[in-house]
Design a protein around this motif. Structure first.
Motif, PDB file in Angstrom:
ATOM      1  N   GLN A 151     -78.516 -19.069 -47.959  1.00 23.52           N
ATOM      2  CA  GLN A 151     -79.766 -18.730 -48.657  1.00 23.52           C
ATOM      3  C   GLN A 151     -80.940 -19.575 -48.136  1.00 23.52           C
ATOM      4  O   GLN A 151     -80.741 -20.709 -47.693  1.00 23.52           O
ATOM      5  CB  GLN A 151     -79.600 -18.979 -50.174  1.00 23.52           C
ATOM      6  CG  GLN A 151     -78.459 -18.207 -50.804  1.00 23.52           C
ATOM      7  CD  GLN A 151     -78.616 -16.704 -50.658  1.00 23.52           C
ATOM      8  OE1 GLN A 151     -79.677 -16.143 -50.920  1.00 23.52           O
ATOM      9  NE2 GLN A 151     -77.547 -16.049 -50.202  1.00 23.52           N
ATOM     10  N   PRO A 152     -82.170 -19.035 -48.239  1.00 23.92           N
ATOM     11  CA  PRO A 152     -83.332 -19.812 -47.773  1.00 23.92           C
ATOM     12  C   PRO A 152     -83.547 -21.071 -48.615  1.00 23.92           C
ATOM     13  O   PRO A 152     -83.117 -21.154 -49.772  1.00 23.92           O
ATOM     14  CB  PRO A 152     -84.511 -18.849 -47.975  1.00 23.92           C
ATOM     15  CG  PRO A 152     -83.905 -17.494 -48.141  1.00 23.92           C
ATOM     16  CD  PRO A 152     -82.530 -17.696 -48.691  1.00 23.92           C
ATOM     17  N   SER A 153     -84.235 -22.020 -48.034  1.00 22.53           N
ATOM     18  CA  SER A 153     -84.481 -23.302 -48.681  1.00 22.53           C
ATOM     19  C   SER A 153     -85.207 -23.136 -50.033  1.00 22.53           C
ATOM     20  O   SER A 153     -86.170 -22.359 -50.136  1.00 22.53           O
ATOM     21  CB  SER A 153     -85.340 -24.149 -47.721  1.00 22.53           C
ATOM     22  OG  SER A 153     -85.735 -25.304 -48.359  1.00 22.53           O
ATOM     23  N   ARG A 168     -83.491 -15.081 -56.458  1.00 19.20           N
ATOM     24  CA  ARG A 168     -82.102 -15.393 -56.084  1.00 19.20           C
ATOM     25  C   ARG A 168     -81.519 -16.304 -57.165  1.00 19.20           C
ATOM     26  O   ARG A 168     -82.246 -17.164 -57.702  1.00 19.20           O
ATOM     27  CB  ARG A 168     -82.072 -16.131 -54.744  1.00 19.20           C
ATOM     28  CG  ARG A 168     -82.517 -15.274 -53.600  1.00 19.20           C
ATOM     29  CD  ARG A 168     -82.659 -16.089 -52.326  1.00 19.20           C
ATOM     30  NE  ARG A 168     -83.425 -15.334 -51.361  1.00 19.20           N
ATOM     31  CZ  ARG A 168     -82.896 -14.439 -50.524  1.00 19.20           C
ATOM     32  NH1 ARG A 168     -81.602 -14.241 -50.507  1.00 19.20           N
ATOM     33  NH2 ARG A 168     -83.666 -13.757 -49.701  1.00 19.20           N
ATOM     34  N   PHE A 169     -80.249 -16.145 -57.461  1.00 23.00           N
ATOM     35  CA  PHE A 169     -79.663 -16.949 -58.540  1.00 23.00           C
ATOM     36  C   PHE A 169     -78.198 -17.288 -58.280  1.00 23.00           C
ATOM     37  O   PHE A 169     -77.501 -16.570 -57.553  1.00 23.00           O
ATOM     38  CB  PHE A 169     -79.786 -16.216 -59.897  1.00 23.00           C
ATOM     39  CG  PHE A 169     -79.035 -14.923 -59.956  1.00 23.00           C
ATOM     40  CD1 PHE A 169     -77.686 -14.892 -60.303  1.00 23.00           C
ATOM     41  CD2 PHE A 169     -79.664 -13.721 -59.644  1.00 23.00           C
ATOM     42  CE1 PHE A 169     -76.984 -13.701 -60.336  1.00 23.00           C
ATOM     43  CE2 PHE A 169     -78.956 -12.515 -59.674  1.00 23.00           C
ATOM     44  CZ  PHE A 169     -77.614 -12.505 -60.028  1.00 23.00           C
ATOM     45  N   HIS A 204     -78.010 -29.137 -53.153  1.00 23.12           N
ATOM     46  CA  HIS A 204     -78.043 -28.244 -51.996  1.00 23.12           C
ATOM     47  C   HIS A 204     -79.496 -27.846 -51.709  1.00 23.12           C
ATOM     48  O   HIS A 204     -80.252 -27.545 -52.627  1.00 23.12           O
ATOM     49  CB  HIS A 204     -77.188 -27.004 -52.274  1.00 23.12           C
ATOM     50  CG  HIS A 204     -76.871 -26.233 -51.034  1.00 23.12           C
ATOM     51  ND1 HIS A 204     -77.814 -25.501 -50.358  1.00 23.12           N
ATOM     52  CD2 HIS A 204     -75.722 -26.117 -50.323  1.00 23.12           C
ATOM     53  CE1 HIS A 204     -77.259 -24.947 -49.301  1.00 23.12           C
ATOM     54  NE2 HIS A 204     -75.985 -25.313 -49.251  1.00 23.12           N
ATOM     55  N   LYS A 205     -79.860 -27.791 -50.450  1.00 22.26           N
ATOM     56  CA  LYS A 205     -81.268 -27.541 -50.099  1.00 22.26           C
ATOM     57  C   LYS A 205     -81.758 -26.150 -50.531  1.00 22.26           C
ATOM     58  O   LYS A 205     -82.952 -25.933 -50.706  1.00 22.26           O
ATOM     59  CB  LYS A 205     -81.498 -27.748 -48.600  1.00 22.26           C
ATOM     60  CG  LYS A 205     -80.713 -26.782 -47.732  1.00 22.26           C
ATOM     61  CD  LYS A 205     -81.104 -26.884 -46.286  1.00 22.26           C
ATOM     62  CE  LYS A 205     -80.358 -25.917 -45.387  1.00 22.26           C
ATOM     63  NZ  LYS A 205     -79.759 -24.709 -45.929  1.00 22.26           N
ATOM     64  N   SER A 206     -80.838 -25.212 -50.734  1.00 24.91           N
ATOM     65  CA  SER A 206     -81.267 -23.865 -51.121  1.00 24.91           C
ATOM     66  C   SER A 206     -81.630 -23.750 -52.602  1.00 24.91           C
ATOM     67  O   SER A 206     -82.186 -22.739 -53.026  1.00 24.91           O
ATOM     68  CB  SER A 206     -80.148 -22.859 -50.821  1.00 24.91           C
ATOM     69  OG  SER A 206     -79.836 -22.886 -49.460  1.00 24.91           O
ATOM     70  N   VAL A 207     -81.263 -24.767 -53.400  1.00 24.41           N
ATOM     71  CA  VAL A 207     -81.526 -24.669 -54.841  1.00 24.41           C
ATOM     72  C   VAL A 207     -82.941 -25.159 -55.155  1.00 24.41           C
ATOM     73  O   VAL A 207     -83.341 -26.245 -54.736  1.00 24.41           O
ATOM     74  CB  VAL A 207     -80.464 -25.453 -55.639  1.00 24.41           C
ATOM     75  CG1 VAL A 207     -80.829 -25.554 -57.113  1.00 24.41           C
ATOM     76  CG2 VAL A 207     -79.108 -24.760 -55.478  1.00 24.41           C
ATOM     77  N   GLY A 208     -83.688 -24.307 -55.873  1.00 23.67           N
ATOM     78  CA  GLY A 208     -85.088 -24.642 -56.146  1.00 23.67           C
ATOM     79  C   GLY A 208     -85.404 -24.711 -57.629  1.00 23.67           C
ATOM     80  O   GLY A 208     -86.540 -24.995 -58.016  1.00 23.67           O
TER      81      GLY A 208
END
Ligand SMILES: O=c1ccn([C@@H]2O[C@H](COP(=O)(O)OP(=O)(O)O[C@H]3O[C@H](CO)[C@@H](O)[C@H](O)[C@H]3O)[C@@H](O)[C@H]2O)c(=O)[nH]1
Length: 472
Positions: A267-269, A301-302, A357-361
């Motif tokens: 997934q994207p950052s 995204r989730f 994780h870098k993808s989690v925002g």
């Protein structure tokens, strides 16, 4: 004789991990100590602790766990699981006494540090002339309200549930009586009596250690330290030594990486919002479907941890739950329609690794304090959706005081609509407001690192804590 630190956690996994981390931290600074951890039986399933205890014992020879005997609880009319915890720990007092006596034949016991649920054990420490400290596993703001409970109790004859007022607690924004922990709402309930006893005991302890750091909650810390929460006597010294969170598990080469982490790799950052609700949080089937609809409509995204709905009225995972059957719980076709941008995990996810994780925002959380600290340390902003315990007042502090979360707003009966889920998730991930919360959370992440670093406030507080019992 070797010096011993005795830690007495609540046997629930969330409380125990936090207390064990405190033990490890003390040992890193003072390796000559030995740490002894009392393990009371669980009054209900609050997360399996045996594998955790085994792994800590194997890797930390200076930490020893001691099991307290099983106890049969007498029936109680209180509907709150907290009452069972308080009662079970109270009934263990004679065992704790016995244990400390026998340990003192081999060790010089410097201190007994108790979780607040173990508050009755303070009398044992006093009897044996051992300094008794509390370790508060939640926010300094919550601690302020627990300490101040005695004062509120004296100033009114009504239960919180009948007050419908804003409480003026030193160091906190105004807190609605309905945002106080559920077991405190009825002053005739046994749970209320237990918390009130605990509030009285804490005020008489040798010190209170709290898993927070000064720059996260400056007002609450100052109010307690200035004596405003215990206005009728001396306030025990306060030691803000946090954030203490369990270290990220190191994976051995051959171990399989959990699917959710490999999925996050694709997934994207900072694009994914993570939804996870602590060790006990459960939703009704109707609520699960509503969350699904909201997530789908949000277009975000989730990564969502889903458990079976509760089978008892508490709404908590009080007994071991089987994995959910997602097809029957979630709206028809949901998993298929969202498979490109969403992943549902059954029952449990490696939360710390996910948050880092870098993808989690973003993180939709039940506001359990360990989850909050883990999110802060990962620099991930939150949507606050409290479910039980002190989580409603945590939401007020996260949103109004710390400004690192957006509030999920429920209807009067506690239900959260799909539209609310959709809007809040989108606001966090994709709005100016969300952006400012993200920046503020990131600033707190750096503040946390500074607090724990050389000369930082939490590092200094830990040194003072250990010094305090060396003098005894
Ligand atoms: O799928 C999951 C769910 C939880 N966790 C971990 O479990 C812990 C949960 O702790 P917390 O967020 O504090 O929630 P609770 O277990 O519900 O904690 C209890 O204890 C806390 C500390 O006193 C209080 O703040 C809460 O309100 C109370 O419910 C955290 O370390 C999470 O990382 C996972 O790793 N995976």
């Amino acid at each position: 004789m070797a010096e011993a630190i005795v830690l007495y956690p609540t046997p629930a996994i969330g409380h125990m991990i936090s207390m064990v981390e405190l033990g490890k931290l003390i040992l890193t600074r003072h390796p000559s100590h030995t740490v002894h951890i009392l393990v009371a039986p669980q009054p209900y399933n609050a997360g399996a602790t045996a594998p955790y205890i085994a792994s800590v014992s194997a890797s930390n020879p200076s930490i020893t766990f001691h099991n307290l005997p099983n106890i049969t609880l007498p029936p109680t009319a209180s509907p709150h699981h907290e009452t069972l915890t308080f009662e079970l720990l109270r009934l263990n007092n004679s065992n704790v006494h016995q244990f400390l006596l026998s340990l003192s034949e081999r060790y010089n016991i410097k201190v007994l540090i108790m979780d607040f649920f173990c508050s009755h054990a303070l009398s044992v420490a006093v009897d044996l002339n051992i300094p008794g400290y509390y370790y508060f596993t939640s926010a300094a703001g919550s601690l302020a309200s627990f300490l101040y409970l005695r004062i509120i109790h004296k100033n009114t004859t009504k239960s919180f549930k009948d007050l419908n007022a804003l409480l003026d607690i030193p160091g906190l924004p105004p807190i609605s009586t309905s945002d106080m922990p559920k077991p405190l709402l009825d002053r005739c309930d046994k749970a209320y009596e237990c918390f009130l006893d605990c509030s009285n005991s804490m005020a008489k302890s040798a010190g209170i250690v709290v898993n927070s750091f000064e720059s996260l909650e400056p007002r609450a810390v100052k109010a307690i330290s200035d004596g405003l929460c215990v206005p009728d006597g001396p306030t025990p010294p306060l030691y803000c030594i946090g954030p203490l969170i369990a270290a990220t598990e190191k994976r051995s080469g051959g171990e399989a990486v959990p699917e959710c982490l490999t999925w996050l790799d694709t997934q994207p950052s900072q694009s994914v919002i993570f939804l996870c609700f602590g060790s006990l949080g459960l939703f009704s089937m109707e609520q699960l479907k509503e969350i699904a609809t909201g997530l789908e409509k949000s277009g975000q995204r989730f990564l969502w941890v889903v458990r079976n709905p509760p089978t008892q009225s508490h709404g908590l995972a009080v007994s071991a739950q089987p994995d959910p059957d997602l097809d029957s719980l979630l709206p028809e076709g949901f998993l298929d329609r969202t498979k490109e941008r969403g992943l549902v995990v059954k029952s449990w996810a490696p939360q710390l690794a996910v948050l880092n994780h870098k993808s989690v925002g973003g993180f939709v959380t039940h506001c359990g304090w360990n989850s909050v600290l883990e999110s802060v340390c990962a620099g991930v902003p939150m949507v606050a959706w409290p479910l039980y315990a002190e989580q409603r007042s945590n939401r007020v502090m996260l949103v109004q005081e710390m400004r690192i979360a957006l509030p999920m707003k429920e209807l009067e009966d506690g239900f959260v609509s799909a539209v609310e889920v959709e809007n809040r998730v989108r606001d966090l991930m994709d709005s100016e407001e969300g952006k400012s919360i993200r920046q503020r959370t990131l600033a707190m992440k750096f503040e946390a690192e500074a607090a724990l670093g050389e000369g930082g406030s939490s590092r200094v507080a830990l040194a003072k804590l250990v010094e305090s019992w060396q003098k005894c």
